[in-house]
Design a protein around this motif. Sequence first.
Motif, mmCIF file in Angstrom:
data_model
loop_
_atom_site.group_PDB
_atom_site.id
_atom_site.type_symbol
_atom_site.label_atom_id
_atom_site.label_comp_id
_atom_site.label_asym_id
_atom_site.label_seq_id
_atom_site.Cartn_x
_atom_site.Cartn_y
_atom_site.Cartn_z
ATOM 1 N N ALA A 1 0.840 -1.208 0.000
ATOM 2 C CA ALA A 1 0.000 0.000 0.000
ATOM 3 C C ALA A 1 0.872 1.254 0.000
ATOM 4 C CB ALA A 1 -0.924 0.000 1.215
ATOM 5 N N LEU B 1 -3.906 -3.523 3.583
ATOM 6 C CA LEU B 1 -3.768 -2.377 2.667
ATOM 7 C C LEU B 1 -4.549 -1.186 3.223
ATOM 8 C CD1 LEU B 1 -4.381 -4.013 -0.873
ATOM 9 C CD2 LEU B 1 -2.173 -3.474 0.172
ATOM 10 N N TYR C 1 -3.519 2.603 4.238
ATOM 11 C CA TYR C 1 -4.172 3.827 3.737
ATOM 12 C C TYR C 1 -4.591 4.707 4.917
ATOM 13 C CZ TYR C 1 -4.842 0.837 -0.454
ATOM 14 O OH TYR C 1 -4.665 -0.017 -1.513
#
Lengths: 194, 194
Positions: free
Chosen positions: A128, B125, B129
Amino acid sequence: MLSQEQLALLFSNARTHNEWLDKPISDEQLHAIYDAMKWGPTSANSSPARIVFVKSSEQKAKLVACMSPGNAEKTRKAPVTAIVGMDMVFYEQLIKLFPHAPDARSWFEGNDAVVESTAFRNSSLQGAYMMLAARAVGLDCGPMSGFDAEKINAEFFAGSNVKVNFVCNLGYGDAAKLFPRSPRLSFDEACKIV
Amino acid sequence: MLSQEQLALLFSNARTHNEWLDKPISDEQLHAIYDAMKWGPTSANSSPARIVFVKSSEQKAKLVACMSPGNAEKTRKAPVTAIVGMDMVFYEQLIKLFPHAPDARSWFEGNDAVVESTAFRNSSLQGAYMMLAARAVGLDCGPMSGFDAEKINAEFFAGSNVKVNFVCNLGYGDAAKLFPRSPRLSFDEACKIV
């Protein structure tokens, strides 16, 4: 803090791309992505991600043959495809990466469940970071988990302790060919404050 | 693209914090984080992350009792601690989240290995974020994987299909109390271009 426009570059305006402009990515851009993403946090600074940036047409053809049919053509067309792998013996690097805890290796070695979850979770976090760093330097991403993992491991990580986590096309997306954007869960559907 | 200074805010200057200033986080800031992070890419837009932002002293005390000894005090002091969970039946939402493929649910349901890896990878992920979105709105992060997962699941996710992935303190870090920064792997140690 970032402006709304800068946040939009990373998140709300950024899209997963499936069609790529015929515009190359330089090795300098790949270094810029890594030089940003490497600073993102991981458990005990374990940094398990290992990345193969596939750029040559010869290596790209090998990778395309490992992808699901629906992911093959976009992978062939992307100027670079990143194979985000995870080092399953990442703990061997901790003496260098986490020097203030000389016994850090012993927290992991021999404990397969903890090694596997740490490698998977943290290489995903790093994947990510890679995608947001790519967007930050002006590129677009197209992450994919539809591929033959054993075949990728055999083709790209043979003789090593690295296994593929996911694969991500990088390049300049063709915005004219985007699908309509899918919705997201609302705050109240996904979060609560207690 | 972002400037070097903006990239540094997200990556090279950002640090994992263990000590927190006595300065609250508003619910509006938590909404701003989610409103950015929700746009990050996930497999089939599956968006499996479910987040509990623990803010009240009563709920915080319950969470602190689930943390490893070394993570307890910093979790108690952080103005907010995010429990990043993953919905193990995320595929029930695909009819809404991935409307152009009405059969998407069938790609997952009953295939436990794919459900588990998809939930774990993609909620990780989304956790990344979340951390970069928090930094983007001016906050600091302190992610942790040292906790009693069964206890957190029982205290915060009982009666649901959500399981904890990792836990992350949020707040304004006390930069005066940072440790020296640990090194990272070089590009050539972690990456190759083929």
